[in-house]
Design an enzyme around this catalytic site. Sequence first.
Site, PDB file in Angstrom:
ATOM      1  N   LYS A  36       0.823  -1.223   0.107  1.00 44.15           N
ATOM      2  CA  LYS A  36       0.041  -0.030   0.055  1.00 44.15           C
ATOM      3  C   LYS A  36       0.948   1.276  -0.068  1.00 44.15           C
ATOM      4  O   LYS A  36       0.643   2.124  -0.889  1.00 44.15           O
ATOM      5  CB  LYS A  36      -0.931   0.014   1.122  1.00 44.15           C
ATOM      6  CG  LYS A  36      -1.977   1.269   1.437  1.00 44.15           C
ATOM      7  CD  LYS A  36      -2.521   1.303   2.529  1.00 44.15           C
ATOM      8  CE  LYS A  36      -3.649   0.188   2.662  1.00 44.15           C
ATOM      9  NZ  LYS A  36      -4.301   0.254   3.879  1.00 44.15           N
ATOM     10  N   CYS A 256     -19.430   1.899   9.170  1.00 43.27           N
ATOM     11  CA  CYS A 256     -19.686   2.754  10.567  1.00 43.27           C
ATOM     12  C   CYS A 256     -20.860   2.157  11.181  1.00 43.27           C
ATOM     13  O   CYS A 256     -20.654   1.994  12.347  1.00 43.27           O
ATOM     14  CB  CYS A 256     -19.664   4.304  10.112  1.00 43.27           C
ATOM     15  SG  CYS A 256     -17.810   4.717   9.833  1.00 43.27           S
TER      16      CYS A 256
END
Length: 425
Positions: A36, A256
């Site tokens: 990444k 979330c």
Amino acid sequence: MARIGVVGAGYVGLTTAACFARLGHTVVCADVDEAKVAALGRAEVGAHEPGLAELVGEGLRDGRLRFVLGNAAALSDVDFVFLCVPTPTGPDGAADLTAVHAVLREARDAVPPGCVLVIKSTVPAGTTERVAELVGRSDVQVVSNPEFLREGHAVDDFLRPQRVVVGAEAEEAARRVVALYEGTGAPALVTRSASAELVKYASNCFLAMKLSYVNSLAELCEQVGADIADVTEGMRLDDRIGASFLEPGPGWGGSCFPKDTRALLSTAEDAHVDFPLLRATIGTNGHQAHRVVAMVRDAVGPLPLDGARLGLLGLTFKAGTDDLRDSPALAVAGLLAEEGARLTGYDPCVSADCGPVRVLESPEAVARDADGLVVLTEWPEFAELDWPNLAALMTAPVIVDTRNLLPADKVTEAGFHLVSLGRPA
């Protein structure tokens, strides 16, 4: 301008780093994922987030943003360190702070005197104060600064936020963090750290409650002959209620709402506070996927779902993102597969097969020889499909629209039997 270290190059960390660089600060963003970090150093952003890749490239070119492997560079020679690490749901429903504690063990000795340690990860009320005790340094302040980023709108939400919330026991440290956002023009709330931490949970859980409420209301509309679109339009005109989060659907999901509702409920239980409204919100959402499957079963009947060929339009948890985490579309797909349905799917941001769903290259491919279609994600392009062509491709032109997205007149004129949430048959 400040020198900022960001620990974690995930969705929140990367947005935080790139946007602070756009605001003129010098930012180093650290992550433990070597691949990444290397990709980000080339301005290659894997996530589907409008404008983020452009901001990363701009920050790299201007020299205000760099990415490093490991946390050391983000913790030393900086004025602020933002912790943007995952806090997933633990086995007991509470937030798992393992990643936060791991960074703290490094930060305790690495951050320079006068540095402000900022917790941007979503954490339970009281975490910031406990972190300050764990750090144990009078020359380092710990501050809570929760994020309010919507997937698909993260860059705009950061650079043009509705509010900046900062919590700390030392107001001077909180004001220093507020100053970092000076270029956004957003109103700031400075409060105690526990209050700031609770703002994030309280906001997300309230929105989840609105969605669960409207889904139950849609079910009631179906039984009494009302139209949920008209009901919610009447509600939207009331300033006390507000216009957003009144659209029925197959349930709420994402990174979330499921995590935050369970975490807040766990916090309430630990504090010996009964919160039946939140418990009902979670239970109602769990019921929604089963309700959608029942609607599909009725729509394609008398054909049994065992062996039925169903095409799913949309797999991500909402439009505008490639995020499949806790996607209600996949929850519905799993239940359909349990009943023996053979599933294909199309989503503009998904190319790999998802569990029982074989992902195809177009809506037309999904419709071919299907016994029914199910709209599960509100991608705008689904409303503009060639309905006569899709109907001709299908074994039976049946469609269940769980987002009330489709133009009913055009769909029915094309020969479809259309079933929508919260509307009379």
